[in-house]
Write an enzyme that holds these catalytic residues in place. Structure first.
Site, mmCIF file in Angstrom:
data_model
loop_
_atom_site.group_PDB
_atom_site.id
_atom_site.type_symbol
_atom_site.label_atom_id
_atom_site.label_comp_id
_atom_site.label_asym_id
_atom_site.label_seq_id
_atom_site.Cartn_x
_atom_site.Cartn_y
_atom_site.Cartn_z
ATOM 1 N N CYS A 30 15.002 31.740 -61.814
ATOM 2 C CA CYS A 30 15.621 30.482 -61.381
ATOM 3 C C CYS A 30 14.509 29.596 -60.820
ATOM 4 C CB CYS A 30 16.652 30.711 -60.289
ATOM 5 S SG CYS A 30 17.459 32.319 -60.305
ATOM 6 N N GLU A 51 21.224 21.044 -56.971
ATOM 7 C CA GLU A 51 20.600 21.133 -58.280
ATOM 8 C C GLU A 51 21.565 20.779 -59.406
ATOM 9 O OE1 GLU A 51 17.205 24.533 -57.625
ATOM 10 O OE2 GLU A 51 19.156 25.211 -58.393
#
Length: 306
Positions: free
Chosen positions: A160, A222
């Site tokens: 990630c 995000e």
């Protein structure tokens, strides 16, 4: 430390900067402290890269006078932060986007993860989450290192991270910029060589928007690209980024979820991984095993899961 005159000379020699920019810099009313911060920032980047930066990466002095300068000053006093993570917090420039995934600017990784700025300025940055399966259709998970600024020691999907504000990672067509970034970070974090994960083998399945605080200071906001890939790979984890790894099948993942929900073994999962698990993962896993994963792709929708 670079002097103001030395910095001006460096900027003047770089062909992509206009003479008007250089003139405005030398005549600007920037404070001496701001100029010093900008000089030190350029000095750091010159030492680390060996050459001057492209205009895509170097922030202009006006930005440093506000958010970037604040971030650099804050980070200099954040003695508890791991040195490597601190460097990445300053050097990495995330891609700022709006809620429709249109690029609106860039800012330091440091600023993009400060909850104060996320809340006050609604900073939203582009990210990606890789889900790598082996040929037995087991999913590779990682435990984030103890030195990570956000969500240390939590278990999460394979990798990630963020595409950076650089030409190769800003390419929107077929999410190529994000896929380039994914290949880069799999090498950085897990030591997976590029030839094991060709860029054209990453399949973008969808996008989600979420916000999640990590602690009182840090958090995430995000627009996350969800990338699937099926490959057998060689892993050599980077201990600065990853504490542990494991492959899991469906039943093993369900047991991890149970333990996390029950608070057993102090096991925690990242919030973005849990959102993917709860909303998409198991039905997409079916497609992985059937060889029909492309049928599950939907890159038109941005799932707002905040």
């Amino acid at each position: 430390m670079l002097s103001r005159s030395h910095l001006t000379s460096l900027v003047s020699r770089h062909s992509t900067f206009s003479s008007n920019w250089t003139s405005s810099f030398t005549k600007s009313h920037l404070s001496s402290s701001t100029t010093t911060l900008f000089a030190n920032y350029i000095h750091l980047r010159l030492r680390s890269s060996g050459s001057f930066l492209s205009p895509l990466i170097v922030p202009c002095p006006c930005r440093l006078h506000s958010s970037a300068a604040t971030a650099m000053g804050d980070a200099a006093t954040d003695a508890g932060m791991d040195a490597i993570q601190r460097r990445l917090m300053f050097e990495d420039e995330c891609i700022l986007v709006d809620e429709n995934d249109r690029v609106v600017g860039h800012d330091t990784k440091y600023n993009c993860h400060l909850m104060e700025k996320i809340e006050s300025e609604n900073l939203l940055h582009r990210a990606f989450s890789v889900f790598l399966f082996n040929s037995n259709y087991e999913l590779l998970l990682q435990q984030r290192s103890a030195t990570k600024v956000t969500f240390p020691l939590v278990w999460t999907n394979t990798c990630c991270s963020h595409p950076l504000y650089r030409e190769s990672e800003l390419i929107d067509e077929n999410a190529l910029g994000v896929r380039n970034a994914a290949q880069r970070k799999l090498l950085d974090e897990l030591g997976i060589p590029a030839e094991d994960v060709p860029v054209d083998q990453f399949l973008p399945l969808g996008r989600m928007l979420y916000k999640a605080p990590s602690d009182g200071k840090w958090g995430e906001h995000e627009l996350d690209y969800l990338l699937f890939i099926v490959r057998d790979v060689n892993v050599h984890l980077n201990a600065d980024e990853v504490a542990d790894i494991k492959y899991v099948n469906r039943d093993q993942l369900k047991e991890l979820l149970r333990k996390a929900d029950a608070g057993e073994e102090n096991l925690k999962l990242s919030p973005w991984f849990r959102l993917v698990v709860d909303n998409f993962l198991f039905k997409w896993w079916d497609h992985v095993e059937k060889g029909t994963i492309r049928d599950a792709a939907d890159m038109k929708t941005i799932h707002k899961l905040t």
